[in-house]
Write an enzyme that holds these catalytic residues in place. Sequence first.
Site, PDB file in Angstrom:
ATOM      1  N   GLU A 114      -6.374  -1.829  72.485  1.00 33.27           N
ATOM      2  CA  GLU A 114      -7.426  -0.596  72.303  1.00 33.27           C
ATOM      3  C   GLU A 114      -7.942  -0.292  73.568  1.00 33.27           C
ATOM      4  OE1 GLU A 114      -9.117  -2.372  68.278  1.00 33.27           O
ATOM      5  OE2 GLU A 114      -9.008  -0.586  67.742  1.00 33.27           O
ATOM      6  N   GLU A 134      -4.309  -5.768  63.596  1.00 30.88           N
ATOM      7  CA  GLU A 134      -5.542  -6.002  63.039  1.00 30.88           C
ATOM      8  C   GLU A 134      -5.353  -6.264  61.636  1.00 30.88           C
ATOM      9  OE1 GLU A 134      -5.476  -3.975  65.378  1.00 30.88           O
ATOM     10  OE2 GLU A 134      -7.128  -4.223  66.601  1.00 30.88           O
TER      11      GLU A 134
END
Length: 738
Positions: A114, A134
């Site tokens: 990210e 995730e």
Amino acid sequence: MLAKTAVDVGSDGVAVVSINNPPLNLLSLDVMISIKESIEGVLSRDDVKAIVITGTNRKFSGGFDVTVFGGKQEKKTKEELGFLSINFITDTLEAAKKPIIAAIDGPALGGAMEIVLACHARISTSSAILGLTELQYGVVPGLGGTQRLPRLVGLPKALEMMLMSKRVDGKEGQFLSLVDAIAPADKLLEVARRWALDIVEHTKPWVISLYKTDKLGTLEEARAILNSARMEVRRRNPNVEHPLVCIDLIERGIVSDPRDALWTETIAFHELRQSSTCKSLVHFFFARGQTTKISKMNLLPRNIDKVAVIGGGLMSSEIVALLLLKNYQVILKEQNREHLLEDLNKIRKNLYTHFKYGKTTQQGLEKALTLLKGVLDYDSFEDVDLVIEAECETLSIKQDTFTDLEKHCPPNCIFASSSSTFSLGLIGERTKCQDRIVGIDFFCLSPAMPLMEIVRTERVSSQAMADVLGFARKFRTTPIVVSDCNGQGVNSMVVTYLHASMLLAELGVDVYLIDQALKSFGMDLGPFRMIDMVGLKVFTEISRILVDRLPDRFYKPKLIPILQNANREGETTCKGFYKYDECGKAILDPELRKYTIKATSANSEEQLTKLSDTEIAEMILFPAYNEACRVISEGVVMRPSDLDVASALAMGFPTYRGGIHYWANKFESGYVYSKLKNWSGAYGGFFEPCEYITERSRGSTPVVSIHTFKLIVICMEQYTIGTFLQLSLSTLALFGSV
Ligand SMILES: C[C@H](O)CC(=O)SCCNC(=O)CCNC(=O)[C@H](O)C(C)(C)COP(=O)(O)OP(=O)(O)OC[C@H]1O[C@@H](n2cnc3c(N)ncnc32)[C@H](O)[C@@H]1OP(=O)(O)O
């Protein structure tokens, strides 16, 4: 304390900020604050024109440390929640007035990815590992991944990568426009610095991912893609919420405003990280990593290239075919020409089936055949690295074979027996090489053979164990190490699961309802569909050994001979519990009732007809847990979590429930006991709760078997003291002592 980032400003005006938290540069609040401060520091310097962010030691970062996930968190204010995603990643990094370029080697996963997505360009090595993983831990990307990835790679690919936690390498990343350029590892920083200066000089674009829209398509197209993803998620994973939350977040960013969606994402992440699904999935992640932790960390496995298989029984032909398809040279030895020709034929057929179902190409098939050699003597055994003995279960034959092997094989060769009847000590009794003798079971009860059970004796050397574990990894299976237990390891838990299903069917519960109930619970496949895939022959063979040895613990299904007499062997005969069309699709078969009624009427006990899905699942899974507890308390496996991994890989138990032991241990201790006890009274001793469950229900500490202590003693010789203490504590914790 070690600095979490290193900063180096070059004479070209490019500052390199390196994440420095060895070994994997994992992220935490401290590390993120350090990155933020370093970036703010170089942004304020007049001699810095551009910034490159990277990781030390050829690893960008393995993402957030997931050990902190799960469990209750303190309540946070909106500002605190948005600190990393909005304040740092969006308003400091992405909105910087100087270009920031990511230089990626090794992993850039989860939160690390990210950071990468918010940079103004990405340069990577071809082998870098990129992904938003995730969902694998029951959460959603929490630092803007749900907004930026779709804008860089388009919705379909972003959904695939996020929903399946799929990783791509740098090369594929470049193809997807996730990576702007590929560079060799030793030129990575040089190329990234040049790219950064090109942006400063306006010869390369300065891209802000959050506001890109060219890859998103029209609103209508986006909605159609998201809705079909929702349907697929509901079909595959009806019991979990986080994949749907992920899709909603993506939609929110597209329909309203991506910055607004960043706030929603950060709140959703913090809620999900406290869920029981997250806890279970994190448990599973670490449990899977533990299964290989058994020998000294510093022992490197030696190469295994040439494998000999002795005896061509039912399971050997599949094992040989798989070895060949994985490019091993294989020698198959048989006792006489007739058996050898038969076996070679079986292997060819097996390889052809792999080709027919698209598991290998014509080329792959031809190559595999060139790697196979059938022999009747030991002349070509002088350079084999591993021998797998899979002969009939006669002790004297096996003992003769091991004596011969010691004479004809090189001194480092590992000898593995697939025997489920005799102890390895007995099989190798006449040899002097007990330190090289192990057991290997390829776990034929599961259609994909994702497990390799490795039997370890007290005398086997650490090097031999390291070699076999290396072989398992190369074979792409998860190894589960068990003690010398005569086949009572993972198989006994899975066979109990299948026996319980058969028993229920024989008590009048519809076979298809059982499969449906287990699928609703979250199993990959219903138990009857699983037996069809494995084939009745293989199931009966494994089941028979356990029933003969432990008749009180296992069930002898009446349905099996009835189906075998009707030639309903499973997928191979196009009929088993299901019918199979020419494409191999399973179809419900009304004719099956004829056979189940025969087996039901053979059962004099009370008939069961109206069970809820939950009752069906418990009546099948609690006996499997009961058997798992026996296996654990007999010291057959090293840790209960090994059976969590085994249950997921071998039975298709849902990982979001953490594995069978983790799941069942969450019930009140008396609940499982009283259920099993009641069923035992009504339907027989098969359901009788084991000593471990009985002791637990009384609130006392279950007895630790002598085998467990033995296993700990073996480990003392092989572990570093820290690892040993950790394992001993977890073993004792199982028995309620800590
Ligand atoms: C806010 C964000 O959106 C949320 C997130 O960032 S979620 C986290 C995303 N990160 C991941 O999924 C990474 C998972 N890890 C991996 O895939 C691999 O470990 C890797 C590719 C990074 C490295 O592989 P490799 O070099 O073979 O090391 P590997 O043996 O797997 O790991 C070494 C140790 O680090 C641990 N570890 C790896 N990643 C970890 C993580 N993210 N958190 C905690 N521990 C981790 C492993 O459990 C192992 O511990 P052990 O030695 O005690 O068994």
